[in-house]
Write an enzyme that holds these catalytic residues in place. Structure first.
Site, PDB file in Angstrom:
ATOM      1  N   ARG A 106       0.614  -1.438   0.074  1.00 52.87           N
ATOM      2  CA  ARG A 106       0.194   0.080   0.027  1.00 52.87           C
ATOM      3  C   ARG A 106       0.501   1.064   0.051  1.00 52.87           C
ATOM      4  O   ARG A 106       1.657   1.608   0.628  1.00 52.87           O
ATOM      5  CB  ARG A 106      -1.020   0.750   1.698  1.00 52.87           C
ATOM      6  CG  ARG A 106      -1.714  -1.496   1.384  1.00 52.87           C
ATOM      7  CD  ARG A 106      -3.231  -0.975   1.950  1.00 52.87           C
ATOM      8  NE  ARG A 106      -3.144  -2.503   2.564  1.00 52.87           N
ATOM      9  CZ  ARG A 106      -4.251  -2.731   2.225  1.00 52.87           C
ATOM     10  NH1 ARG A 106      -4.830  -2.332   0.965  1.00 52.87           N
ATOM     11  NH2 ARG A 106      -5.045  -4.140   2.344  1.00 52.87           N
ATOM     12  N   SER A 182      -8.414  -9.053  -5.667  1.00 55.29           N
ATOM     13  CA  SER A 182      -8.927  -8.606  -4.127  1.00 55.29           C
ATOM     14  C   SER A 182     -10.358  -9.752  -3.240  1.00 55.29           C
ATOM     15  O   SER A 182     -10.797 -10.076  -4.130  1.00 55.29           O
ATOM     16  CB  SER A 182      -9.719  -7.210  -3.944  1.00 55.29           C
ATOM     17  OG  SER A 182     -10.195  -6.942  -2.991  1.00 55.29           O
ATOM     18  N   ASP A 184     -12.197  -9.075  -1.033  1.00 57.76           N
ATOM     19  CA  ASP A 184     -13.510  -8.748  -0.450  1.00 57.76           C
ATOM     20  C   ASP A 184     -14.346  -8.862  -1.564  1.00 57.76           C
ATOM     21  O   ASP A 184     -16.032  -8.715  -1.832  1.00 57.76           O
ATOM     22  CB  ASP A 184     -13.441  -7.339  -0.451  1.00 57.76           C
ATOM     23  CG  ASP A 184     -12.168  -7.249   0.591  1.00 57.76           C
ATOM     24  OD1 ASP A 184     -12.108  -7.961   1.203  1.00 57.76           O
ATOM     25  OD2 ASP A 184     -11.790  -5.768   0.537  1.00 57.76           O
ATOM     26  N   ARG A 319      -6.513 -14.350   3.356  1.00 58.78           N
ATOM     27  CA  ARG A 319      -6.319 -13.974   2.555  1.00 58.78           C
ATOM     28  C   ARG A 319      -4.377 -15.048   1.905  1.00 58.78           C
ATOM     29  O   ARG A 319      -4.040 -14.788   1.382  1.00 58.78           O
ATOM     30  CB  ARG A 319      -5.665 -12.766   2.028  1.00 58.78           C
ATOM     31  CG  ARG A 319      -6.068 -11.609   2.460  1.00 58.78           C
ATOM     32  CD  ARG A 319      -5.890 -10.293   1.697  1.00 58.78           C
ATOM     33  NE  ARG A 319      -4.723  -9.594   1.916  1.00 58.78           N
ATOM     34  CZ  ARG A 319      -3.151  -8.384   2.504  1.00 58.78           C
ATOM     35  NH1 ARG A 319      -5.307  -7.157   2.875  1.00 58.78           N
ATOM     36  NH2 ARG A 319      -2.982  -8.208   3.033  1.00 58.78           N
ATOM     37  N   THR A 545     -23.148 -35.220 -10.398  1.00 54.36           N
ATOM     38  CA  THR A 545     -21.858 -35.650 -10.665  1.00 54.36           C
ATOM     39  C   THR A 545     -20.874 -34.915 -10.814  1.00 54.36           C
ATOM     40  O   THR A 545     -20.937 -33.931 -11.418  1.00 54.36           O
ATOM     41  CB  THR A 545     -21.748 -36.040 -11.936  1.00 54.36           C
ATOM     42  OG1 THR A 545     -21.549 -36.795 -12.900  1.00 54.36           O
ATOM     43  CG2 THR A 545     -22.692 -35.633 -13.198  1.00 54.36           C
TER      44      THR A 545
HETATM   45  N1  LIG Z   1      -7.510   7.474  -4.626  1.00 52.10           N
HETATM   46  C1  LIG Z   1      -6.396   6.919  -5.635  1.00 52.10           C
HETATM   47  N2  LIG Z   1      -5.343   7.468  -5.837  1.00 52.10           N
HETATM   48  C2  LIG Z   1      -4.455   7.321  -5.929  1.00 52.10           C
HETATM   49  N3  LIG Z   1      -3.799   5.782  -5.668  1.00 52.10           N
HETATM   50  C3  LIG Z   1      -4.882   5.245  -4.547  1.00 52.10           C
HETATM   51  C4  LIG Z   1      -5.950   5.955  -5.112  1.00 52.10           C
HETATM   52  N4  LIG Z   1      -6.289   4.620  -4.215  1.00 52.10           N
HETATM   53  C5  LIG Z   1      -5.460   3.899  -4.008  1.00 52.10           C
HETATM   54  N5  LIG Z   1      -5.068   4.169  -4.170  1.00 52.10           N
HETATM   55  C6  LIG Z   1      -3.035   3.117  -4.366  1.00 52.10           C
HETATM   56  O1  LIG Z   1      -3.623   1.995  -4.757  1.00 52.10           O
HETATM   57  C7  LIG Z   1      -2.457   1.637  -4.214  1.00 52.10           C
HETATM   58  C8  LIG Z   1      -3.613   0.322  -2.729  1.00 52.10           C
HETATM   59  O2  LIG Z   1      -5.341   0.330  -2.674  1.00 52.10           O
HETATM   60  P1  LIG Z   1      -5.575   0.168  -1.366  1.00 52.10           P
HETATM   61  O3  LIG Z   1      -4.386  -0.075  -0.034  1.00 52.10           O
HETATM   62  O4  LIG Z   1      -6.873   0.698  -0.776  1.00 52.10           O
HETATM   63  O5  LIG Z   1      -6.131  -1.301  -1.273  1.00 52.10           O
HETATM   64  P2  LIG Z   1      -6.857  -2.275  -2.655  1.00 52.10           P
HETATM   65  O6  LIG Z   1      -6.212  -1.892  -4.530  1.00 52.10           O
HETATM   66  O7  LIG Z   1      -8.780  -1.689  -2.454  1.00 52.10           O
HETATM   67  O8  LIG Z   1      -7.430  -3.560  -2.617  1.00 52.10           O
HETATM   68  P3  LIG Z   1      -7.643  -4.804  -1.554  1.00 52.10           P
HETATM   69  O9  LIG Z   1      -9.045  -4.610  -1.654  1.00 52.10           O
HETATM   70  O10 LIG Z   1      -7.036  -5.572  -1.689  1.00 52.10           O
HETATM   71  O11 LIG Z   1      -7.298  -3.996  -0.114  1.00 52.10           O
HETATM   72  C9  LIG Z   1      -2.931   2.560  -2.264  1.00 52.10           C
HETATM   73  O12 LIG Z   1      -1.947   2.498  -1.407  1.00 52.10           O
HETATM   74  C10 LIG Z   1      -2.268   3.949  -3.284  1.00 52.10           C
HETATM   75  O13 LIG Z   1      -1.438   3.471  -3.730  1.00 52.10           O
HETATM   76  O1  LIG Z   2      -3.784  -6.472   4.734  1.00 52.89           O
HETATM   77  P1  LIG Z   2      -4.294  -5.129   5.473  1.00 52.89           P
HETATM   78  O2  LIG Z   2      -3.127  -4.064   5.094  1.00 52.89           O
HETATM   79  O3  LIG Z   2      -4.030  -5.294   7.193  1.00 52.89           O
HETATM   80  O4  LIG Z   2      -5.406  -5.277   4.820  1.00 52.89           O
HETATM   81  C1  LIG Z   2      -6.749  -5.563   5.372  1.00 52.89           C
HETATM   82  C2  LIG Z   2      -7.675  -5.441   4.333  1.00 52.89           C
HETATM   83  O5  LIG Z   2      -7.549  -6.189   2.812  1.00 52.89           O
HETATM   84  C3  LIG Z   2      -8.483  -6.892   2.671  1.00 52.89           C
HETATM   85  O6  LIG Z   2      -7.612  -7.928   3.145  1.00 52.89           O
HETATM   86  C4  LIG Z   2      -8.529  -6.549   1.572  1.00 52.89           C
HETATM   87  O7  LIG Z   2      -9.070  -5.319   1.248  1.00 52.89           O
HETATM   88  C5  LIG Z   2     -10.046  -6.591   3.651  1.00 52.89           C
HETATM   89  O8  LIG Z   2     -10.559  -8.068   3.672  1.00 52.89           O
HETATM   90  C6  LIG Z   2      -9.068  -6.072   4.978  1.00 52.89           C
HETATM   91  O9  LIG Z   2      -9.597  -5.755   6.099  1.00 52.89           O
END
Ligand SMILES: Nc1ncnc2c1ncn2[C@@H]1O[C@H](COP(=O)(O)OP(=O)(O)OP(=O)(O)O)[C@@H](O)[C@H]1O
Ligand SMILES: O=P(O)(O)OC[C@H]1O[C@](O)(CO)[C@@H](O)[C@@H]1O
Length: 775
Positions: A106, A182, A184, A319, A545
Site C-alpha cells: 500500500r 481482492s 473482498d 488471504r 456428478t
Molecule cells: N485514490 C487514489 N489515488 C491514487 N492512488 C490510490 C488511490 N487509492 C488507492 N491508491 C493506490 O493503490 C494502493 C492500494 O489501494 P488500497 O490500499 O485501497 O488497496 P486495494 O487496491 O483496494 O486492495 P484491497 O481491496 O485488496 O485492499 C494504495 O496504497 C495507493 O498506492
Molecule cells: O492487509 P491489511 O493492510 O491489514 O488490510 C486488511 C484489509 O485488506 C483486505 O484483506 C482486502 O481488501 C480487507 O478485507 C481487509 O480489511
C-alpha cells in the site's frame, strides 16, 4: 458486482475464437507488436490467484511478441523504478502459490501528484506505455487517475526538459487495463474478483474445523471475517456454514439486535443444535452506523444466555494459502484478456477493467466501474444502507434472502403436500448440502419432505424417511451421501412398484438428484406417466456428478469439489519431484467420457499436456509432447513435468502406454512416473462453490414445484411439468426432460461444451513456442 450492461464490452468478450491462436495472431500480428512494451504490477492487499494473472499476462505477451516487464512491489516499485524484464520461465510453478511473486504494497506516495509523476518518468525510461494493474478498488481508482493525468505528467516532464519532444510524442498516452484482485469481491462490474473464492475456502476450512470442537463443548463461536466495507465474504460464509446470526455493514442491525440474537441462538439450541456459529464482518454496524464488534456479541451471549462463547478472528489467514482452482482459471483467463485489451487500445479508447460476466470474460469501462464502486462506499458512509445493498447487486441480495430462509425455524408439524427426494447415481460431493436446502426451503412453505434411502431400491422396499428441520443440521459440509445411493435405473417391473409407493406415501412432487442415471430415471418416469397416473406429479432432476457430463447445465453439483481435490493432488504429486533429477508425471483423471476435470485441472496446474475424449490425438501429438519436455528440461530451469490423461481419453493410448512411451523416448532427459487418482479425488468436503450452488438449486427446485402446484394443481402431464434444473451461463434454466432424451442415445457425446473454448489457451500458456506453429 452485477453487470453494468455496457454495450461496449461486446468487442472482444470471450467467444469460441478468443483463444484460437491462429485468429489471435491474425488480429494482433507479432510484427506489429515488436515495439510494444507492457508492464504488470500487483497492488493493494494481495489475493490468491494474482500469480496466475501475472503468469498469463507474461506468457500471452511473449507469445504475441510483446516485451513484458514486472514492476515489483506495486506502485512503490513504479515510483522507485523496481522494473525488470519478465521471461517465460520466471512464472513457472507459480499457479499454486498464494500471494504475489512480484510483491505488493500500500503506497502513500502514489496518492500524490509528485509520486505519480515519478512513476511516469520511470515507465518512460523503460519504454513502457502499457500497464496492467492487478489490485482492488483502491489500486484501480489510483490507476484510473494515473491514466487521466498521464498527458499532464508528460507535458511537465517536457517542460522540465526531463524528456525530449520526440519522447513526449511517442508516450503521449498511457494504455491501461485493470484486473480486480481482492478477496473482498467488492468491485462493481465483475461477478467475481480474483481471490474471493479462495478466501471462502479458507473461511470454511476454519469454520469446519471449529465446528468439531464447538460441538464437543456445546459452545458458541463468533467468527470474524474480513471484507472492509463489503459483506460478501460474511454473507456467503454464513449461508454455507448454517450460521445462526450474521452481522454485516450493508444490512445493519436494528438497535434491539441483542434480543434478536439471543432469541435466535436459544431457539436453535432448542431445536437440537449443540453449537452456534455467529458470523461478524469486520465492518459490521447497527442502523446508526455504530460498530458492532465480535467482543460486543460475545458479551451479550455470555451475560444474557450464560453461554460458553469464544471469538475467532480469521484475519489474514483468509488471504493466505494456495489459490482455488476457480481463482487460478479465472485469473489466467483475465490475464490473457488484459493483454488483448491493451493491444486494441488507442489514445482515444478509455481504460478498461477485465470482468467476469455470466461465466464469460469481458471488459468494462474502468471509470464507470470505479465510479459505481465508490458510490457504494459513499452510500455506506451516508448510512444509506438500502442504496448500498441495491448497488451491491441482485445476487448479493439473493444470498441474503436465501440465508434468512435457510435459517428460519419453521413449524415442525407441517401438514402440507409431500415432496419425495431420490438420490440416484454415483456418490458426488454437495448432494447432502442440496438435501439440506430442499428440506429447509420446503418446510418454509409448510410442506413436508420424504426421502428414499438407497435410491429406487430403497423406495421400492419402502425405506422412506421423513426429513425435518433438525434432520439436516450439519449436512451442509458433509461429503458422501447421507441418504445412501445406488445406480439402479428402474425397469418396467420396478416402475410399477415406484408408482405404487408414490401412491402409498401420498407423494405430490418428486426431486431426483444425481448424474446421468438420475436424468435417465427422470425421463423414464415422465414416459411412464401414460401408464401410471401416480407419476403425473411435478418432477425435477438436479444434476449432481463430479464428471460434469449431464446435458442441460454448464455445471453439475460436485464438479467444483472434485476439481479442487484433483488440483490439490496434482500440486502434491508435482512437488514430490522437487530436488530430484527431471521427472514427468502421467496422471490419470476421473470423468468418464467427459474431459472437463482433466482440462480444468490442466489449466489450474499448468500441465504440459492433457488428453481428453473430446479431442482426438495420435502418436505425433504424444511425440511432440516428449520433444517439448526434453527442450524444457534442457533449459535446466525446470525439472518437473505433468501430463494429464482422462480415464477414457483413448482406448489404445492408455495411461500405461503413455508412461512407457515417455520412459522409452525421454530416458536421456527424464524419468516418468504414473499416478491414477481414482475416487480419492471425489472425497473430502464440498467446496464453497458447491455448497452455495446446492443451496441455490435446492431453493429453486422447491420454488418451481410450489409454483407449478399452485398454477394448475390437477394437470401434471405436460412436458413442462417434468424438467431438469441447470445453470446456463449465469441463468438457472428448467429444461423439459423431453428435450434431453438424447442422453439415452448410446452415441451421445457433447462436443459443444463451453469449457472446450479454453483448450487453446492451455497451449498458449504452456508451450513456449506455440506461436511458431502458425507462422
Ligand atoms: N485514490 C487514489 N489515488 C491514487 N492512488 C490510490 C488511490 N487509492 C488507492 N491508491 C493506490 O493503490 C494502493 C492500494 O489501494 P488500497 O490500499 O485501497 O488497496 P486495494 O487496491 O483496494 O486492495 P484491497 O481491496 O485488496 O485492499 C494504495 O496504497 C495507493 O498506492
Ligand atoms: O492487509 P491489511 O493492510 O491489514 O488490510 C486488511 C484489509 O485488506 C483486505 O484483506 C482486502 O481488501 C480487507 O478485507 C481487509 O480489511
Amino acid at each position: 458486482m452485477d453487470r453494468l450492461g455496457n454495450e461496449d464490452n461486446k468487442e472482444i468478450k470471450e467467444t469460441m475464437s478468443t483463444y484460437d491462436f491462429k485468429e489471435v495472431l491474425k488480429r494482433f500480428p507479432r510484427e506489429k507488436n515488436k515495439n510494444v512494451t507492457l508492464a504488470v504490477l500487483t497492488s493493494g492487499g494481495d489475493s490468491q490467484g494474482m500469480n496466475a494473472a501475472v503468469r498469463a499476462v507474461v506468457r500471452v505477451s511473449i507469445q504475441l511478441g510483446v516485451t513484458v516487464y514486472f514492476v515489483k512491489e506495486g506502485y512503490h516499485g513504479l515510483i522507485e523504478g523496481y522494473i525488470t524484464k519478465a521471461n517465460w520461465y520466471d512464472v513457472s510453478f507459480t499457479l499454486n502459490l498464494g500471494g504475489t511473486i512480484i510483491g505488493t504494497k500500500r503506497c502513500k506516495p502514489f496518492m500524490t501528484k509528485e509520486g505519480r509523476m515519478k512513476a511516469t518518468k520511470n515507465m518512460i525510461s523503460f519504454g513502457i506505455s502499457n500497464l496492467v494493474v492487478i489490485g482492488g478498488d483502491g489500486s484501480l481508482t489510483g490507476a484510473n487517475l494515473f491514466r487521466e493525468e498521464w498527458p499532464c505528467h508528460i507535458n511537465e516532464l517536457l517542460k522540465n526538459k526531463e524528456i525530449d519532444e520526440e519522447t513526449s510524442k511517442k508516450f503521449d498516452h498511457l494504455n491501461l487495463v485493470g484486473i480486480v484482485g481482492s478477496i473482498d469481491n467488492d468491485f462493481s462490474g465483475t461477478d467475481m474478483t480474483i481471490g474471493a473464492d479462495t478466501a471462502l475456502h479458507r473461511i470454511l476450512e476454519a469454520i469446519d474445523s471449529i465446528v468439531s470442537t464447538a460441538f464437543s463443548h456445546q459452545r458458541t463461536f463468533i467468527m470474524e471475517v474480513m471484507g472492509r466495507n463489503c459483506g460478501y465474504l460474511a454473507v456467503k460464509s454464513a449461508l454455507m456454514c448454517e450460521a445462526d446470526y450474521l452481522f454485516i455493514r450493508e444490512w445493519p442491525q436494528k438497535l434491539d439486535w441483542t434480543d434478536k440474537l439471543c432469541k435466535n441462538v436459544q431457539a436453535a439450541r432448542n431445536r437440537g443444535k449443540r453449537l452456534n456459529i455467529i458470523i461478524v464482518s469486520e465492518g459490521a454496524v447497527d442502523i446508526n452506523g455504530s460498530a458492532i464488534t465480535s467482543e460486543m456479541v460475545k458479551t451479550v451471549l455470555v451475560t444474557t444466555l450464560n453461554q460458553d462463547a469464544r471469538i475467532t478472528v480469521l484475519g489474514h489467514v483468509q488471504r493466505g494459502g494456495s489459490p482455488s482452482a476457480f481463482d487460478r482459471i479465472l485469473a489466467s483467463r483475465m490475464g490473457a484478456h488484459a493483454v488483448f485489451c491493451l493491444l486494441e487500445d488507442t489514445a482515444e479508447t478509455e481504460p478498461k477493467v477485465v470482468c467476469l460476466n455470466a461465466n464469460t470474460i469481458v471488459h468494462q469501462s474502468l471509470m464507470d466501474c470505479v465510479k459505481s464502486t465508490l458510490e457504494i462506499g459513499k452510500a455506506i458512509q451516508q448510512k444509506d444502507f438500502d442504496k448500498a445493498l441495491k448497488l451491491r447487486g441482485q445476487s448479493f441480495i439473493q444470498n441474503l434472502v436465501t440465508y434468512k430462509q435457510m435459517i428460519r425455524q419453521e413449524n415442525m408439524n407441517s401438514e402440507g403436500k409431500i415432496t419425495l427426494i431420490l438420490n440416484i447415481g454415483g456418490s458426488s460431493n454437495g448432494i447432502n448440502a442440496l438435501m439440506y436446502s430442499i428440506v429447509r426451503a420446503t418446510l418454509a412453505l409448510n410442506k413436508r419432505v420424504l426421502a428414499a434411502k438407497f435410491s429406487i431400491d430403497g423406495l421400492i422396499k419402502g425405506e422412506v424417511i421423513e426429513l425435518h428441520w433438525s434432520s439436516v443440521i450439519g449436512w451442509l459440509n458433509q461429503g458422501g451421501v447421507k441418504l445412501g445411493i445406488t445406480r439402479t435405473i428402474p425397469d418396467e417391473e420396478m416402475m410399477e412398484k415406484v408408482a405404487m409407493q408414490i401412491k402409498h406415501f401420498n407423494i405430490s412432487a418428486c426431486i431426483i438428484a444425481g448424474g446421468t442415471e438420475a436424468l435417465k430415471t427422470g425421463i423414464l418416469m415422465y414416459d411412464y406417466r401414460k401408464k401410471y397416473k401416480e407419476l403425473c406429479i411435478p418432477l425435477i432432476v438436479i444434476p449432481v456428478t463430479y464428471s460434469n457430463n449431464v446435458p442441460g447445465t454448464d455445471f453439475s453439483l460436485g464438479a467444483d469439489t472434485a476439481l479442487n481435490q484433483i488440483v490439490k493432488l496434482c500440486d502434491i504429486i508435482r512437488q514430490s519431484a522437487e530436488g530430484h533429477t527431471p521427472r514427468v508425471f502421467v496422471v490419470e483423471v476421473l470423468g468418464g467420457l467427459c474431459g472437463y476435470l482433466t482440462s480444468m485441472t490442466a489449466m489450474a496446474c499448468g500441465a504440459d499436456a492433457s488428453y481428453i475424449p473430446e479431442e482426438k490425438f495420435d502418436i505425433t501429438d504424444l511425440m511432440d509432447c516428449i520433444y517439448r519436455m526434453v527442450e524444457k528440461f534442457d533449459t535446466k530451469l525446470i525439472t518437473r513435468g505433468l501430463v494429464l490423461r482422462s480415464e477414457k481419453a483413448s482406448e489404445n493410448y492408455t495411461t500405461s502406454f503413455i508412461k512407457k512411451l515417455l520412459t522409452e523416448e525421454g530416458q536421456k532427459s527424464f524419468v516418468t512416473r504414473t499416478s491414477i487418482l481414482g475416487s480419492i479425488a471425489t472425497g473430502g468436503v464440498p467446496s464453497p462453490f458447491d455448497r452455495s450452488f446446492a443451496l441455490k438449486e435446492g431453493q429453486l427446485a422447491v420454488e418451481w414445484i410450489n409454483n407449478i402446484q399452485n398454477k394448475d394443481p390437477e394437470n401434471f402431464t405436460s412436458p413442462s411439468s417434468a424438467v431438469s434444473l441447470g445453470l446456463q451461463r449465469s441463468d438457472f434454466k428448467f429444461t423439459p426432460l423431453d428435450d434431453l432424451r438424447f442422453i439415452n442415445d448410446k452415441k451421445y457425446s457433447n462436443n459443444q461444451h463451453w469449457w472446450l473454448n479454453f483448450r487453446p489457451l492451455l497451449k498458449v500458456l504452456e508451450e513456449p513456442n506455440y506461436w511458431k506453429q502458425f507462422m
